[in-house]
Design a protein around this motif. Structure first.
Motif, PDB file in Angstrom:
ATOM      1  N   GLU A 167      30.167  23.861 -27.230  1.00  0.00           N
ATOM      2  CA  GLU A 167      30.919  22.667 -27.621  1.00  0.00           C
ATOM      3  C   GLU A 167      32.342  22.741 -27.088  1.00  0.00           C
ATOM      4  O   GLU A 167      32.882  23.816 -26.846  1.00  0.00           O
ATOM      5  CB  GLU A 167      30.993  22.538 -29.151  1.00  0.00           C
ATOM      6  CG  GLU A 167      29.662  22.423 -29.847  1.00  0.00           C
ATOM      7  CD  GLU A 167      29.366  23.598 -30.729  1.00  0.00           C
ATOM      8  OE1 GLU A 167      28.612  23.438 -31.708  1.00  0.00           O
ATOM      9  OE2 GLU A 167      29.888  24.694 -30.437  1.00  0.00           O
ATOM     10  N   CYS A 224      29.056  18.630 -25.910  1.00  0.00           N
ATOM     11  CA  CYS A 224      28.217  19.809 -26.054  1.00  0.00           C
ATOM     12  C   CYS A 224      27.244  19.843 -24.879  1.00  0.00           C
ATOM     13  O   CYS A 224      26.588  18.842 -24.589  1.00  0.00           O
ATOM     14  CB  CYS A 224      27.453  19.747 -27.370  1.00  0.00           C
ATOM     15  SG  CYS A 224      26.251  21.064 -27.607  1.00  0.00           S
ATOM     16  N   TRP A 261      24.885  16.275 -34.108  1.00  0.00           N
ATOM     17  CA  TRP A 261      26.124  16.898 -34.568  1.00  0.00           C
ATOM     18  C   TRP A 261      26.082  17.035 -36.087  1.00  0.00           C
ATOM     19  O   TRP A 261      25.713  16.085 -36.801  1.00  0.00           O
ATOM     20  CB  TRP A 261      27.334  16.053 -34.165  1.00  0.00           C
ATOM     21  CG  TRP A 261      27.609  16.078 -32.701  1.00  0.00           C
ATOM     22  CD1 TRP A 261      27.165  15.198 -31.760  1.00  0.00           C
ATOM     23  CD2 TRP A 261      28.398  17.051 -32.006  1.00  0.00           C
ATOM     24  NE1 TRP A 261      27.629  15.562 -30.519  1.00  0.00           N
ATOM     25  CE2 TRP A 261      28.388  16.685 -30.642  1.00  0.00           C
ATOM     26  CE3 TRP A 261      29.125  18.181 -32.393  1.00  0.00           C
ATOM     27  CZ2 TRP A 261      29.063  17.424 -29.661  1.00  0.00           C
ATOM     28  CZ3 TRP A 261      29.797  18.904 -31.424  1.00  0.00           C
ATOM     29  CH2 TRP A 261      29.766  18.525 -30.085  1.00  0.00           C
ATOM     30  N   ARG A 309      28.484  18.959 -39.423  1.00  0.00           N
ATOM     31  CA  ARG A 309      29.820  19.493 -39.726  1.00  0.00           C
ATOM     32  C   ARG A 309      29.796  20.231 -41.055  1.00  0.00           C
ATOM     33  O   ARG A 309      28.966  19.969 -41.915  1.00  0.00           O
ATOM     34  CB  ARG A 309      30.863  18.374 -39.760  1.00  0.00           C
ATOM     35  CG  ARG A 309      30.711  17.376 -40.905  1.00  0.00           C
ATOM     36  CD  ARG A 309      31.709  16.233 -40.735  1.00  0.00           C
ATOM     37  NE  ARG A 309      31.605  15.258 -41.816  1.00  0.00           N
ATOM     38  CZ  ARG A 309      32.257  14.105 -41.840  1.00  0.00           C
ATOM     39  NH1 ARG A 309      33.077  13.771 -40.845  1.00  0.00           N
ATOM     40  NH2 ARG A 309      32.108  13.282 -42.873  1.00  0.00           N
ATOM     41  N   ARG A 361      26.819  22.428 -44.867  1.00  0.00           N
ATOM     42  CA  ARG A 361      26.743  21.750 -43.574  1.00  0.00           C
ATOM     43  C   ARG A 361      25.999  20.433 -43.763  1.00  0.00           C
ATOM     44  O   ARG A 361      24.964  20.379 -44.433  1.00  0.00           O
ATOM     45  CB  ARG A 361      26.026  22.633 -42.566  1.00  0.00           C
ATOM     46  CG  ARG A 361      26.118  22.153 -41.139  1.00  0.00           C
ATOM     47  CD  ARG A 361      25.507  23.154 -40.173  1.00  0.00           C
ATOM     48  NE  ARG A 361      26.252  24.410 -40.148  1.00  0.00           N
ATOM     49  CZ  ARG A 361      26.037  25.376 -39.262  1.00  0.00           C
ATOM     50  NH1 ARG A 361      25.103  25.223 -38.328  1.00  0.00           N
ATOM     51  NH2 ARG A 361      26.726  26.490 -39.314  1.00  0.00           N
ATOM     52  N   TYR A 389      29.370  21.266 -35.397  1.00  0.00           N
ATOM     53  CA  TYR A 389      28.359  22.015 -34.661  1.00  0.00           C
ATOM     54  C   TYR A 389      27.404  21.047 -33.974  1.00  0.00           C
ATOM     55  O   TYR A 389      26.948  20.081 -34.589  1.00  0.00           O
ATOM     56  CB  TYR A 389      27.534  22.888 -35.603  1.00  0.00           C
ATOM     57  CG  TYR A 389      28.317  23.926 -36.360  1.00  0.00           C
ATOM     58  CD1 TYR A 389      28.895  23.630 -37.593  1.00  0.00           C
ATOM     59  CD2 TYR A 389      28.463  25.215 -35.852  1.00  0.00           C
ATOM     60  CE1 TYR A 389      29.600  24.588 -38.300  1.00  0.00           C
ATOM     61  CE2 TYR A 389      29.170  26.180 -36.546  1.00  0.00           C
ATOM     62  CZ  TYR A 389      29.739  25.858 -37.772  1.00  0.00           C
ATOM     63  OH  TYR A 389      30.434  26.822 -38.464  1.00  0.00           O
ATOM     64  N   ASN A 446      23.609  20.604 -32.143  1.00  0.00           N
ATOM     65  CA  ASN A 446      22.316  21.260 -32.074  1.00  0.00           C
ATOM     66  C   ASN A 446      21.386  20.481 -31.165  1.00  0.00           C
ATOM     67  O   ASN A 446      21.647  19.318 -30.824  1.00  0.00           O
ATOM     68  CB  ASN A 446      21.711  21.487 -33.461  1.00  0.00           C
ATOM     69  CG  ASN A 446      21.311  20.209 -34.169  1.00  0.00           C
ATOM     70  OD1 ASN A 446      21.082  19.178 -33.561  1.00  0.00           O
ATOM     71  ND2 ASN A 446      21.190  20.293 -35.481  1.00  0.00           N
ATOM     72  N   TRP A 476      21.727  26.055 -31.942  1.00  0.00           N
ATOM     73  CA  TRP A 476      23.032  25.614 -32.435  1.00  0.00           C
ATOM     74  C   TRP A 476      24.152  26.122 -31.532  1.00  0.00           C
ATOM     75  O   TRP A 476      24.062  27.218 -30.978  1.00  0.00           O
ATOM     76  CB  TRP A 476      23.273  26.143 -33.843  1.00  0.00           C
ATOM     77  CG  TRP A 476      22.377  25.547 -34.880  1.00  0.00           C
ATOM     78  CD1 TRP A 476      21.122  25.955 -35.213  1.00  0.00           C
ATOM     79  CD2 TRP A 476      22.670  24.433 -35.723  1.00  0.00           C
ATOM     80  NE1 TRP A 476      20.616  25.162 -36.212  1.00  0.00           N
ATOM     81  CE2 TRP A 476      21.548  24.213 -36.544  1.00  0.00           C
ATOM     82  CE3 TRP A 476      23.778  23.591 -35.874  1.00  0.00           C
ATOM     83  CZ2 TRP A 476      21.494  23.191 -37.507  1.00  0.00           C
ATOM     84  CZ3 TRP A 476      23.727  22.584 -36.822  1.00  0.00           C
ATOM     85  CH2 TRP A 476      22.598  22.397 -37.624  1.00  0.00           C
ATOM     86  N   GLN A 519      28.360  27.136 -31.258  1.00  0.00           N
ATOM     87  CA  GLN A 519      29.174  28.046 -32.049  1.00  0.00           C
ATOM     88  C   GLN A 519      30.144  27.308 -32.977  1.00  0.00           C
ATOM     89  O   GLN A 519      30.738  27.916 -33.867  1.00  0.00           O
ATOM     90  CB  GLN A 519      29.969  28.974 -31.124  1.00  0.00           C
ATOM     91  CG  GLN A 519      31.224  28.371 -30.495  1.00  0.00           C
ATOM     92  CD  GLN A 519      30.943  27.372 -29.387  1.00  0.00           C
ATOM     93  OE1 GLN A 519      29.793  27.181 -28.975  1.00  0.00           O
ATOM     94  NE2 GLN A 519      31.989  26.741 -28.887  1.00  0.00           N
ATOM     95  N   GLY A 520      30.305  26.022 -32.766  1.00  0.00           N
ATOM     96  CA  GLY A 520      31.179  25.210 -33.607  1.00  0.00           C
ATOM     97  C   GLY A 520      32.548  25.012 -33.003  1.00  0.00           C
ATOM     98  O   GLY A 520      33.057  25.869 -32.269  1.00  0.00           O
TER      99      GLY A 520
END
Length: 121
Positions: free
Chosen positions: A6, A22, A36, A38, A45, A94, A96, A111, A113-114
Motif C-alpha cells: 500500500e 495498493c 480496503w 481499516r 478491523r 489495509y 486485501n 493482506w 502491511q497497512g
C-alpha cells in the motif's frame, strides 16, 4: 510468493482528501475481489469498501458518498479515493485481495502491511 504493497497514507486536515493505492505482485493467476479495511486504535478491523472482479462495489455506510474504490485489473492494483475526510476516518488502512495462484486453485485472501491515515487539524 504474493505481496500487497500500500501507499498514499498520511496526515490530512478535516475536509481534505487522500488517495490510497495498493499493488499486488508475485505469482498471481487471477484476482477475485479486492478491498480496503481499516482499524482504529482500540477497535476491530472493519470493511471500508470492496470491489469484485466484475460487478458493483460496496461501501461501509460511514464512507458512502465520500470514498470511491477502483481497480485496474491489468495492473493488479486497487485504489481508494477518500474525500471529505473526518477525524473518525483516522485508522490504519489495509488492502486485501482474493488471489488464485494457478488455474483450478482456490482463492486465498492476502493482506497488505497497512498504511496510516490521520485526519486532524
Amino acid at each position: 510468493q504474493v505481496q500487497l504493497v500500500e501507499s498514499g497514507g498520511g496526515l490530512v486536515q478535516p475536509g481534505g482528501s487522500l488517495r490510497l493505492s495498493c499493488a499486488a505482485s508475485g505469482s498471481i493467476f487471477s484476482i477475485n475481489a479486492m478491498g480496503w479495511y481499516r482499524q482504529a486504535p482500540g477497535k476491530q478491523r472493519e470493511l471500508v469498501a470492496r470491489i469484485p472482479s466484475t460487478g458493483t462495489a460496496n461501501y461501509a455506510d460511514s464512507v458512502k458518498g465520500r470514498f470511491t474504490i477502483s481497480r485496474d485489473t491489468a495492473k493488479n492494483t486497487v485504489n481508494l479515493q477518500m474525500n471529505s475526510l473526518k477525524p473518525e476516518d483516522t485508522a490504519v488502512y489495509y488492502c486485501n485481495a482474493d488471489i488464485r495462484r494457478s488455474l483450478g486453485a482456490y482463492a486465498v485472501r492476502y493482506w497488505g502491511q497497512g498504511t496510516q491515515v490521520t485526519v486532524s487539524s
